[in-house]
Scaffold this motif. Sequence first.
Motif, short mmCIF file in Angstrom:
data_model
loop_
_atom_site.label_atom_id
_atom_site.label_comp_id
_atom_site.label_asym_id
_atom_site.label_seq_id
_atom_site.Cartn_x
_atom_site.Cartn_y
_atom_site.Cartn_z
N ARG A 1 -5.27 8.90 12.88
CA ARG A 1 -5.22 8.60 11.45
C ARG A 1 -6.27 7.54 11.13
NH1 ARG A 1 -0.30 10.29 9.07
NH2 ARG A 1 -0.82 9.12 7.21
N PRO A 2 -7.39 7.91 10.51
CA PRO A 2 -8.31 6.87 10.03
C PRO A 2 -7.56 5.96 9.06
CG PRO A 2 -9.27 9.05 9.80
CD PRO A 2 -7.83 9.24 10.16
N ILE A 3 -8.08 4.77 8.86
CA ILE A 3 -7.38 3.79 8.02
C ILE A 3 -8.37 3.06 7.12
CG2 ILE A 3 -7.43 2.07 9.87
CD1 ILE A 3 -4.66 1.09 8.84
N ILE A 4 -7.98 2.86 5.87
CA ILE A 4 -8.83 2.14 4.91
C ILE A 4 -8.64 0.64 5.10
CG2 ILE A 4 -9.20 1.64 2.45
CD1 ILE A 4 -8.31 4.53 1.87
N VAL A 5 -9.75 -0.09 5.09
CA VAL A 5 -9.72 -1.55 5.10
C VAL A 5 -10.59 -2.06 3.96
CG1 VAL A 5 -9.24 -1.73 7.57
CG2 VAL A 5 -11.61 -1.85 6.77
N TYR B 1 -2.64 7.32 1.49
CA TYR B 1 -3.86 6.53 1.71
C TYR B 1 -3.58 5.06 1.96
CZ TYR B 1 -5.20 10.66 -0.93
OH TYR B 1 -5.32 11.95 -1.38
N GLY B 2 -2.32 4.65 1.86
CA GLY B 2 -2.00 3.23 1.85
C GLY B 2 -2.07 2.74 0.42
N ARG C 1 -4.94 -1.45 5.16
CA ARG C 1 -3.97 -0.66 4.38
C ARG C 1 -3.31 0.43 5.23
NH1 ARG C 1 -5.29 0.22 -1.78
NH2 ARG C 1 -5.89 -1.89 -2.30
N PRO C 2 -2.14 0.15 5.80
CA PRO C 2 -1.45 1.18 6.57
C PRO C 2 -1.21 2.42 5.72
CG PRO C 2 -0.32 -0.93 6.76
CD PRO C 2 -1.37 -1.09 5.71
N ASN C 3 -1.38 3.60 6.33
CA ASN C 3 -1.18 4.84 5.59
C ASN C 3 -0.20 5.78 6.28
OD1 ASN C 3 -2.61 6.55 7.50
ND2 ASN C 3 -4.50 5.70 6.68
N ASN C 4 0.58 5.24 7.21
CA ASN C 4 1.51 6.09 7.96
C ASN C 4 2.95 5.99 7.45
OD1 ASN C 4 2.15 3.54 8.85
ND2 ASN C 4 1.74 3.94 11.01
N GLY C 5 3.14 5.34 6.30
CA GLY C 5 4.46 5.26 5.69
C GLY C 5 5.34 4.14 6.20
N LYS C 6 4.86 3.40 7.20
CA LYS C 6 5.66 2.31 7.77
C LYS C 6 5.40 1.01 7.01
CE LYS C 6 5.68 4.14 12.47
NZ LYS C 6 5.25 3.89 13.85
N LYS C 7 6.41 0.18 6.96
CA LYS C 7 6.28 -1.17 6.41
C LYS C 7 6.20 -2.11 7.61
CE LYS C 7 6.79 -4.54 3.33
NZ LYS C 7 5.67 -5.06 2.63
#
Length: 174
Positions: free
Chosen positions: A74-78, A31-32, A160-166
């Motif tokens: 991928r939806p993303i939480i903000v 989820y980030g 809040r990225p949720n794809n595992g990337k930094k």
Amino acid sequence: MDKSKFVGWRADGNCLTLAQETLRNYGLTNYGSSANVFRLVEEKNGVLSKWGNDPYNNYENAIKCIDDHLNANRPIIVGVDHSPGLELNEGTTDHFVVITGRGYDPLLRLPYYTFMDNATASVENGCSDMNRFYYTEGNSLKGSSAIIEGGLGYVVTQVRPNNGKKYETTTAYK
């Protein structure tokens, strides 16, 4: 926006956990986190100001991150601020919503992002096409929700990225 995946307000949840449930309905398990966010603004003494040494690039990189997520379905939480002075979360973010799509408004000549707003149990309002954040290049990401009355709006405070990337400009907040 897939309205069947919407998780609306209920007494045993909070906006972040409800946003996470929405991502789960889309099949996502990451989820980030607060340890890896794009901070865009901060609140000091009830006033919002852009965050960081290079706010322009913070916005550009956050938008690229949102677009990368949407391109990958991928939806993303903000996080958003709607009422300065609430002192919630890191002191700026009052609420969390889920960005699910994007478009272009020919009248305003601005790109926008659509979002699900779990501050209501109503699917009609929580998934309204009027739930939009408008993007002004390198400057702001803000808009309104169908549930907000009186002209108050949302200012995106964090992504809040949720794809595992930094990502380069992400940071943990306190």
